[in-house]
Design a protein around this motif. Structure first.
Motif, short mmCIF file in Angstrom:
data_model
loop_
_atom_site.label_atom_id
_atom_site.label_comp_id
_atom_site.label_asym_id
_atom_site.label_seq_id
_atom_site.Cartn_x
_atom_site.Cartn_y
_atom_site.Cartn_z
N HIS A 191 -0.79 18.26 -5.75
CA HIS A 191 -2.09 17.73 -6.18
C HIS A 191 -2.52 18.39 -7.49
N HIS A 192 -2.76 17.57 -8.51
CA HIS A 192 -3.25 18.08 -9.78
C HIS A 192 -4.72 18.46 -9.71
N PHE A 193 -5.43 17.89 -8.72
CA PHE A 193 -6.85 18.18 -8.52
C PHE A 193 -7.10 18.44 -7.04
N ARG A 235 4.43 23.97 -11.04
CA ARG A 235 4.60 25.04 -10.04
C ARG A 235 3.27 25.61 -9.58
N THR A 236 2.17 25.40 -10.35
CA THR A 236 0.87 25.95 -9.97
C THR A 236 0.03 24.98 -9.15
N ALA A 252 -8.39 12.26 -8.67
CA ALA A 252 -7.17 12.77 -8.02
C ALA A 252 -5.95 12.26 -8.78
N TRP A 253 -4.92 13.12 -8.78
CA TRP A 253 -3.60 12.73 -9.30
C TRP A 253 -2.59 13.41 -8.38
N ASN A 254 -1.99 12.65 -7.49
CA ASN A 254 -1.06 13.19 -6.51
C ASN A 254 0.37 12.80 -6.85
N ASP A 255 1.24 13.77 -6.79
CA ASP A 255 2.67 13.58 -7.06
C ASP A 255 3.36 13.56 -5.69
N ASN A 256 3.73 12.35 -5.24
CA ASN A 256 4.22 12.18 -3.87
C ASN A 256 5.69 11.81 -3.82
N GLU A 257 6.39 12.37 -2.83
CA GLU A 257 7.75 11.95 -2.48
C GLU A 257 7.74 11.54 -1.01
N ILE A 258 8.05 10.25 -0.76
CA ILE A 258 8.04 9.71 0.60
C ILE A 258 9.48 9.55 1.07
N ALA A 259 9.80 10.14 2.21
CA ALA A 259 11.16 10.10 2.74
C ALA A 259 11.54 8.69 3.17
N ASP A 291 -6.54 19.34 1.93
CA ASP A 291 -6.75 20.75 2.25
C ASP A 291 -6.69 21.66 1.02
N TYR A 292 -6.33 21.09 -0.13
CA TYR A 292 -6.25 21.89 -1.35
C TYR A 292 -7.57 21.81 -2.09
N GLU A 293 -8.21 22.94 -2.29
CA GLU A 293 -9.48 23.00 -3.00
C GLU A 293 -9.41 24.08 -4.08
N GLU A 294 -9.77 23.68 -5.29
CA GLU A 294 -9.85 24.63 -6.39
C GLU A 294 -10.97 24.17 -7.31
N ALA A 295 -12.00 24.98 -7.43
CA ALA A 295 -13.21 24.58 -8.15
C ALA A 295 -12.93 24.17 -9.58
#
Length: 232
Positions: free
Chosen positions: A22-24, A8-9, A42-49, A28-32
């Motif tokens: 995005h875990h990292f 959720r975070t 990168a570790w992206n959790d994707n759902e493709i329609a 557009d998502y940036e978190e130092a």
């Protein structure tokens, strides 16, 4: 050290045809504090329609590991590879000096996948694609290496760094131990189910960053499927 990153975070968003977390830091998502974890970028959790996907686009100087959790995708690249990847399949795209590829969901149900980016030790080189399937029965109760740049992992898809990508499935109440090099960076995500990792509770799609641990004991609270990166 065990650092929990609850699903959720995570950053990300809903783009109509694509739901992504995005875990990292990514796009557009940036978190130092979540920029990378060793060679893991990168570790992206994707759902493709259904009936949609990523159009042809380029990559260079990155290893991209795709783990299909549910559904299926079609991988198509300018090397001549066109392959349908089903749930339980792993593909490694070593972009090297440059490659173009697309990923499309031609099924009638959403495709769920993890996309993991790892930095290679050297830039350039000939681009390559490898696809393998890892049935759950083969990794029941034990870690199986999906992809690796380590010499001892000869049956795994090749990586261009000393990283390893592993998976394990556990039945409720079952435990497994993994003994890492304390100097390396581990990152685990349950694709399904919930688990205790050295006593720390993680639910499906939560991220767990691990360092300076001599041993990891994973105990399933329910049937679960776990993917892990062990990176320099």
């Amino acid at each position: 050290m065990i650092d929990m990153r609850p699903y959720r975070t995570l950053g990300g968003g809903h783009h109509g045809w694509l739901k992504s977390r995005h875990h990292f830091s990514f796009a557009d998502y940036e978190e130092a504090e979540r920029d990378c974890w060793g060679a893991l970028r990168a570790w992206n959790d994707n759902e493709i329609a259904p009936g949609s996907g990523f159009p042809a686009h380029p990559h260079a100087n990155v290893d991209i590991i795709t783990y299909v959790r549910q559904g299926a995708i079609i991988h198509d690249d300018n090397l001549g590879n066109r392959v349908r990847m089903e749930a339980g399949s792993v593909q490694v795209l070593s972009a090297g000096s440059g490659i173009r590829h697309s990923e499309y969901n031609a099924e009638g149900v959403p495709a769920h996948l993890f996309q993991i980016w790892i930095k290679p030790e050297q830039s350039g080189g000939r681009p390559e694609w490898t696809g393998l399937r890892f049935p759950n029965i083969d990794r029941a109760g034990q870690f199986v290496v999906f992809a690796s740049g380590c010499q001892q992992d000869r049956d795994a898809a090749p990586l261009r760094s000393g990283a390893r990508v592993l998976g394990v499935t556990l039945s409720a109440g079952q435990s497994v131990e993994y003994r890492p090099d304390p100097n390396r960076h581990l990152y685990l995500v349950p694709a399904s189910g919930s688990v205790l990792i050295n006593g720390v509770h993680a639910d499906a799609r939560d991220g767990i960053a691990v360092s300076d641990e001599d041993s990891l004991i994973l105990t399933a609270l329910e049937d679960c499927d776990i993917v892990m990166v062990d990176a320099p």
